[in-house]
Design a protein around this motif. Structure first.
Motif, PDB file in Angstrom:
ATOM      1  N   VAL A   1      32.085 -27.673   0.561  1.00 35.26           N
ATOM      2  CA  VAL A   1      31.377 -27.930  -0.498  1.00 35.26           C
ATOM      3  C   VAL A   1      31.464 -26.968  -1.598  1.00 35.26           C
ATOM      4  N   ARG A   2      31.330 -27.278  -2.885  1.00 33.97           N
ATOM      5  CA  ARG A   2      31.252 -26.395  -3.947  1.00 33.97           C
ATOM      6  C   ARG A   2      29.762 -26.403  -4.725  1.00 33.97           C
ATOM      7  N   ASP A   3      29.174 -25.491  -4.778  1.00 38.39           N
ATOM      8  CA  ASP A   3      27.910 -25.543  -5.308  1.00 38.39           C
ATOM      9  C   ASP A   3      27.892 -25.806  -6.687  1.00 38.39           C
ATOM     10  N   HIS A   4      28.823 -25.424  -7.480  1.00 43.42           N
ATOM     11  CA  HIS A   4      28.895 -26.104  -9.099  1.00 43.42           C
ATOM     12  C   HIS A   4      30.567 -26.254  -9.148  1.00 43.42           C
ATOM     13  N   ARG A   5      30.604 -27.255 -10.058  1.00 43.35           N
ATOM     14  CA  ARG A   5      31.957 -27.572 -10.577  1.00 43.35           C
ATOM     15  C   ARG A   5      32.899 -26.223 -10.796  1.00 43.35           C
ATOM     16  N   GLY A   6      34.090 -26.083 -10.447  1.00 42.54           N
ATOM     17  CA  GLY A   6      34.755 -25.167 -10.745  1.00 42.54           C
ATOM     18  C   GLY A   6      34.554 -23.839  -9.976  1.00 42.54           C
ATOM     19  N   GLY A   7      33.281 -23.980  -9.418  1.00 45.19           N
ATOM     20  CA  GLY A   7      32.786 -22.629  -8.291  1.00 45.19           C
ATOM     21  C   GLY A   7      33.817 -22.385  -6.998  1.00 45.19           C
ATOM     22  N   PRO A   8      33.580 -21.586  -6.259  1.00 47.42           N
ATOM     23  CA  PRO A   8      34.215 -21.405  -4.903  1.00 47.42           C
ATOM     24  C   PRO A   8      33.650 -22.591  -3.838  1.00 47.42           C
ATOM     25  N   SER A   9      34.401 -23.037  -3.129  1.00 43.10           N
ATOM     26  CA  SER A   9      34.084 -23.966  -2.255  1.00 43.10           C
ATOM     27  C   SER A   9      33.806 -23.112  -0.963  1.00 43.10           C
ATOM     28  N   ARG A  10      32.962 -23.621  -0.060  1.00 42.88           N
ATOM     29  CA  ARG A  10      32.557 -22.915   1.208  1.00 42.88           C
ATOM     30  C   ARG A  10      32.529 -23.824   2.357  1.00 42.88           C
ATOM     31  N   ALA A  11      32.489 -23.431   3.389  1.00 49.94           N
ATOM     32  CA  ALA A  11      32.532 -24.338   4.687  1.00 49.94           C
ATOM     33  C   ALA A  11      30.922 -24.639   4.829  1.00 49.94           C
ATOM     34  N   THR A  12      30.828 -26.048   5.204  1.00 48.04           N
ATOM     35  CA  THR A  12      29.312 -26.145   5.463  1.00 48.04           C
ATOM     36  C   THR A  12      29.267 -27.353   6.865  1.00 48.04           C
TER      37      THR A  12
ATOM     38  N   ALA B   1      36.703 -33.806 -15.236  1.00 50.86           N
ATOM     39  CA  ALA B   1      35.613 -33.943 -16.137  1.00 50.86           C
ATOM     40  C   ALA B   1      34.418 -34.742 -15.335  1.00 50.86           C
ATOM     41  N   LEU B   2      34.856 -35.067 -14.300  1.00 55.29           N
ATOM     42  CA  LEU B   2      33.758 -35.739 -13.176  1.00 55.29           C
ATOM     43  C   LEU B   2      32.719 -34.893 -13.077  1.00 55.29           C
ATOM     44  N   ASP B   3      31.495 -35.512 -12.703  1.00 55.28           N
ATOM     45  CA  ASP B   3      30.338 -34.885 -12.361  1.00 55.28           C
ATOM     46  C   ASP B   3      30.439 -34.244 -10.699  1.00 55.28           C
ATOM     47  N   LEU B   4      30.937 -35.376 -10.102  1.00 55.11           N
ATOM     48  CA  LEU B   4      31.236 -35.258  -8.760  1.00 55.11           C
ATOM     49  C   LEU B   4      32.593 -35.879  -8.212  1.00 55.11           C
ATOM     50  N   LEU B   5      33.344 -35.165  -7.410  1.00 55.19           N
ATOM     51  CA  LEU B   5      34.648 -35.483  -6.913  1.00 55.19           C
ATOM     52  C   LEU B   5      34.557 -35.278  -5.557  1.00 55.19           C
ATOM     53  N   VAL B   6      34.523 -36.389  -4.562  1.00 54.64           N
ATOM     54  CA  VAL B   6      34.380 -36.388  -2.937  1.00 54.64           C
ATOM     55  C   VAL B   6      35.819 -36.815  -2.474  1.00 54.64           C
ATOM     56  N   VAL B   7      36.180 -36.195  -1.488  1.00 58.91           N
ATOM     57  CA  VAL B   7      37.475 -36.394  -1.150  1.00 58.91           C
ATOM     58  C   VAL B   7      37.487 -36.437   0.357  1.00 58.91           C
ATOM     59  N   ALA B   8      38.140 -37.654   1.135  1.00 63.15           N
ATOM     60  CA  ALA B   8      38.568 -37.238   2.527  1.00 63.15           C
ATOM     61  C   ALA B   8      39.823 -37.318   2.783  1.00 63.15           C
ATOM     62  N   ASP B   9      40.199 -36.421   3.690  1.00 63.70           N
ATOM     63  CA  ASP B   9      41.483 -36.228   3.899  1.00 63.70           C
ATOM     64  C   ASP B   9      41.525 -35.453   5.238  1.00 63.70           C
ATOM     65  N   PHE B  10      42.572 -35.128   5.849  1.00 65.98           N
ATOM     66  CA  PHE B  10      42.660 -34.329   6.975  1.00 65.98           C
ATOM     67  C   PHE B  10      43.423 -33.126   6.924  1.00 65.98           C
ATOM     68  N   VAL B  11      44.355 -32.853   5.541  1.00 63.87           N
ATOM     69  CA  VAL B  11      44.729 -31.823   5.299  1.00 63.87           C
ATOM     70  C   VAL B  11      44.383 -31.196   3.843  1.00 63.87           C
ATOM     71  N   PRO B  12      44.514 -29.916   3.500  1.00 67.07           N
ATOM     72  CA  PRO B  12      44.062 -29.868   2.143  1.00 67.07           C
ATOM     73  C   PRO B  12      45.157 -30.481   1.286  1.00 67.07           C
ATOM     74  N   SER B  13      44.767 -31.080   0.137  1.00 61.96           N
ATOM     75  CA  SER B  13      45.969 -31.775  -0.919  1.00 61.96           C
ATOM     76  C   SER B  13      45.689 -31.085  -2.198  1.00 61.96           C
ATOM     77  N   GLU B  14      46.315 -31.348  -3.061  1.00 61.13           N
ATOM     78  CA  GLU B  14      46.203 -31.045  -4.481  1.00 61.13           C
ATOM     79  C   GLU B  14      44.828 -31.510  -4.904  1.00 61.13           C
ATOM     80  N   THR B  15      44.526 -32.670  -4.385  1.00 59.05           N
ATOM     81  CA  THR B  15      43.241 -33.659  -4.844  1.00 59.05           C
ATOM     82  C   THR B  15      42.021 -32.793  -4.101  1.00 59.05           C
TER      83      THR B  15
END
Ligand SMILES: Nc1nc2c(c(=O)[nH]1)N[C@H]1C(S)=C(S)[C@@H](COP(=O)(O)OP(=O)(O)OC[C@H]3O[C@@H](n4cnc5c(=O)[nH]c(N)nc54)[C@H](O)[C@@H]3O)O[C@H]1N2
Ligand SMILES: Nc1nc2c(c(=O)[nH]1)N[C@H]1C(S)=C(S)[C@@H](COP(=O)(O)OP(=O)(O)OC[C@H]3O[C@@H](n4cnc5c(=O)[nH]c(N)nc54)[C@H](O)[C@@H]3O)O[C@H]1N2
Ligand code: SF4
Ligand SMILES: [Mo]
Length: 727
Positions: free
Chosen positions: A81-92, A432-446
């Protein structure tokens, strides 16, 4: 019995698991076998082809190396998860990630209603996933805003197929029927790279290949029609003209099995061969030779691929090709036919179960009151609570974060940062979204720009069904347990739905249970699966839809459609009158060349999967552009130079590959690469008015040396090539 055998006892012999390749719509049959301990305590898996009829002991290099992805070094093994848009993502942990997704969904709905949450699916999802995703959107989210990447793939052929035949199934006959073909006309398809084992099925046939490039498929052709990109509609009209004038129309078939010939012919009457040559670049003699070859054979097929379909004129182009096939009397006849080569693993099933903006399960229209009643009954909701049709994939992406557009997006099984047209703009809309959720098994560009990343299981770790290009429903079977920390897509959807207040029983997680519900929802629809169940599939029955439930002996499925009648109420196929129109962006002085895009053997789609397989990545490691040597010379470019391919929408950076057989007015880019090498930075999102398919296959480009610009005007790059030929 002990759970851990003593070390001296040899490990049990693991039975091979019969399943199918995870990639393309051919769905080659494979067997997976455990080959001992891999890294991280995970078993390594070996793959071998089976004697399944589409591949008969063959696989392409993607199939052979598919198990590598199971242990990809950077595989997603826990939510981010990312705590805010554009911020770093962290494992949870999972509860935190799911809560975060649901909080964002609720915030968007509170602000602007149910349609402020959108869903984007994919044609690689199993039937069960595609079905549950559509139900999740319509029932748990209550949104109309769902579409899928098949809009970028199959939608033009589907629209034309429905119009002509009353139903759309990629191939209305089994692949093995092609083995008897004497002639196959391939319009904009390159199966030697995109479905290699299919080439063995058509090995005995004379191929007529329509492609601006001399592809590996065209290399094997008896006749290669090297069209100017975006002119297949004119070519098909021209070939119909030749067929009529040279007396090759099957008059009794046209009379007994079709309607609308006269009107279609009126649109082709002015496409005499010389005019067709002028527009398409295909010599008159080759037009005649193509029709002669087709007319002389008794077993002949016409097949279309994305080269004909991914245009703002795609639906009309496929209709014009079908008109030609109908005039020659091919569809619905044993030993002949028209088909479209579907693309993704479940490109066929993915479009039948309700992840398309205008469809409900069973390939039903979401605007049809009886379909709404039926499906609402299966779902246990009121028909009036089901939303109506939503936006098509590109229109949806284009609207994200805008004044009336969705504020939150959930992505399952697609990588639009790389694969959507005008990708730079699409990436901005996603940002520009407030929330983007992506389900995948590898890191993609999305996933890299997502607020919540949900790690899922892969093909060899899950059960389900896929429907291949011939409408045959196949079992995907789990061969290995998933790594701890990932969940199946069905589990993810169920967990989100229950958090959104849905009863758990409405979103089952066992694939077999979901399939049974899907089958019931499809009953009476065009793609009727109600007579199919896991037991029948596991017994190895070859079940092609429609396969309705019966009260007596089980329905055998329908390997061949249309033999007696087409699916329109009068049983007849329809000619659809279509007129030629050019592509949306003709070359001009500033952008004098045609740019087209497509696939190479070693990579799959956005490359998220195949760029992680070392054996494949090493074959095609970097983005490249195919250029005719003369055209390159005019732009001051040599083989191996780094070029910019520039359009009104942006530029791609790619290494120059000189290809003498290519049309001098055309450059070609594979779309499998990320970042500055994304072909979609330059593609034109102009949509087909019927199918809403974007124009991936032609736009106006110019070539520049990276780091320095050559003047593009008259006499500049391409000066005497495409631009002048077109005028
Ligand atoms: N290796 C590999 N195989 C794949 C895939 C993959 O990514 N990689 N993807 C799968 C999927 S989802 C799909 S949809 C299929 C696609 O399978 P194909 O349709 O075979 O693939 P493409 O390369 O997109 O396009 C086919 C050809 O169209 C040509 N073309 C370009 N413009 C035009 C035009 O205006 N007219 C004509 N007649 N031809 C034109 C291109 O030169 C190209 O050779 O492949 C499936 N198989
Ligand atoms: N320029 C250009 N652009 C094109 C095309 C073209 O010819 N030219 N072709 C278009 C066509 S035909 C297509 S089909 C699209 C394809 O383009 P994409 O939809 O981007 O295709 P993939 O790379 O297969 O992306 C699928 C993503 O989902 C993940 N994934 C795969 N299976 C599953 C699953 O079961 N569950 C989950 N949660 N994730 C999964 C993969 O790891 C990957 O990241 O591209 C289109 N874009
Ligand atoms: S042709 Fe398609 S299904 Fe067969 S091995 Fe290659 S990618 Fe897999
Ligand atoms: Mo596709």
């Amino acid at each position: 019995m002990t759970s851990t055998p003593p070390a001296s006892v040899p490990p049990p012999v693991v039975a091979a698991t019969a399943t199918h390749c995870p990639y393309c719509a051919l769905q080659c049959g494979t067997e997976l076998v455990e080959e001992g301990g891999g890294g991280g305590g995970r078993p390594t898996i070996g793959v071998r082809p089976t004697d399944f009829p589409v591949n008969r002991g063959r696989l392409c290099q993607k199939g052979w190396t598919a198990p590598r992805l199971l242990s990809a070094g950077d595989r997603l093994l826990g939510p981010l998860v990312r705590d805010h848009r554009g911020g770093p993502s962290r494992a949870t942990d999972w509860p935190t990630a799911l809560d975060r997704a649901v909080a964002g969904i609720r915030a968007a709905v509170d602000r602007a209603g149910a349609d402020s949450v959108a869903v984007l699916g994919g044609g690689g999802l199993t039937n069960e996933k595609a079905y549950l995703l559509g139900k999740f959107a319509r029932v748990a989210l209550g949104t109309s805003q769902i579409d899928y990447n098949g809009r970028f793939c199959m939608s033009s052929a589907a629209a034309a197929g429905n119009a002509a035949f009353g139903v759309d199934r990629g191939l209305p006959f089994p692949v093995t029927d092609l083995e008897a073909a004497e002639v196959v006309l391939l319009v904009g398809a390159n199966p030697a790279e995109t479905m290699p084992p299919l080439m063995a099925r058509i090995a005995a046939a004379d191929l007529v290949v329509v492609d601006p490039r001399r592809t590996p498929t065209a290399e094997r052709a008896a006749l290669h029609l090297r069209t100017r990109p975006g002119t297949d509609l004119a070519l098909a009209l021209g070939l119909l003209h030749v067929a009529v004038v040279d007396g090759h129309v099957d008059r009794s078939y046209v009379r007994d099995r079709t309607t609308g010939f006269d009107e279609a012919w009126r649109h082709a009457v002015a496409w005499w061969p010389e005019r067709t040559e002028q527009v398409t670049g295909v010599p008159v003699a080759d037009q005649r030779a193509a029709v002669r070859l087709l007319a002389a054979a008794s077993h002949r097929y016409v097949l279309t691929g994305r080269g004909a379909e991914q245009h703002s004129t795609g639906t009309d182009t496929v209709s014009a090709v079908i008109n030609l096939a109908l005039a020659l009397g091919l569809p619905g006849r044993r030993g002949s036919g028209y088909g479209c080569l579907t693309g993704q693993g479940n490109g066929q099933g993915g479009r039948e179960h309700g992840q398309k903006a205008d469809q409900l399960p069973g390939y039903r229209s979401i605007e049809d009151p009886s379909a709404r009643n039926h499906v609402a009954g299966v779902w246990g909701v009121r028909p009036e609570d089901l939303p109506g049709p939503g936006r098509s994939a590109y229109e949806l992406l284009d609207a994200l974060g805008g004044p009336d557009g969705p504020r939150a997006l959930l992505v399952f099984g697609t990588n639009p940062v790389v694969s959507a047209p005008r990708a730079g703009h699409v990436t901005e809309r996603l940002a520009a979204l407030d929330l983007l959720v992506v389900a995948d098994f590898v890191p993609s560009e999305t996933t890299r720009i997502a607020d919540v990343v949900l790690p899922t299981t892969q093909w060899a770790e899950e059960d389900g069904t896929m429907t291949n290009l011939e409408g045959r429903v196949l079992r995907r079977r789990a061969a290995v347990p998933p790594p701890p920390g990932v969940r199946t897509d069905l589990e993810v959807l169920s967990a989100l739905a229950t958090r959104l207040g849905q009863p758990a029983g409405r979103f089952p997680t066992r694939p077999e249970v979901v399939f049974a519900e899907l089958a019931a929802a499809s009953a009476g629809g065009r793609a009727d699966y109600s007579g199919i169940d896991y037991d029948r599939l596991d017994r190895g029955e070859a079940l092609h839809w429609p396969c309705p439930r019966t009260s007596g002996a089980p329905h055998p499925g329908t390997p061949r459609l249309f033999l007696d009648r087409f699916a329109h109420p009068d049983g007849r196929a329809r000619f659809r009158p279509v007129a030629h129109r050019p592509g949306a962006e003709p070359p001009d002085d500033g952008y004098p060349l045609y740019g087209t895009t497509g696939r190479v053997l070693a990579h799959y789609q956005s490359g998220a999967q195949t760029r992680r397989v070392p054996e494949l990545a090493s074959v095609e490691p970097v983005p490249y552009v195919e250029v005719h040597p003369d055209t390159a010379g005019r732009a001051g470019l040599a083989a191996g130079d780094v070029a910019h391919v520039v359009t009104r929408r942006g530029r791609v950076t790619a290494t120059v590959r000189l290809v003498p057989h290519l049309r001098a007015d055309t450059v070609f880019l594979p779309f499998h690469f990320p970042e500055e090498g994304r072909a979609n930075l330059i593609t034109n999102p102009e949509l087909d008015p019927v199918s809403r398919m974007p124009e991936f296959k032609v736009c106006a480009v110019r070539l520049e040396r990276a780091g320095g610009t050559t003047s593009p005007g008259p006499g500049g790059p391409g000066g005497s090539t495409g631009a002048e030929e077109v005028r």
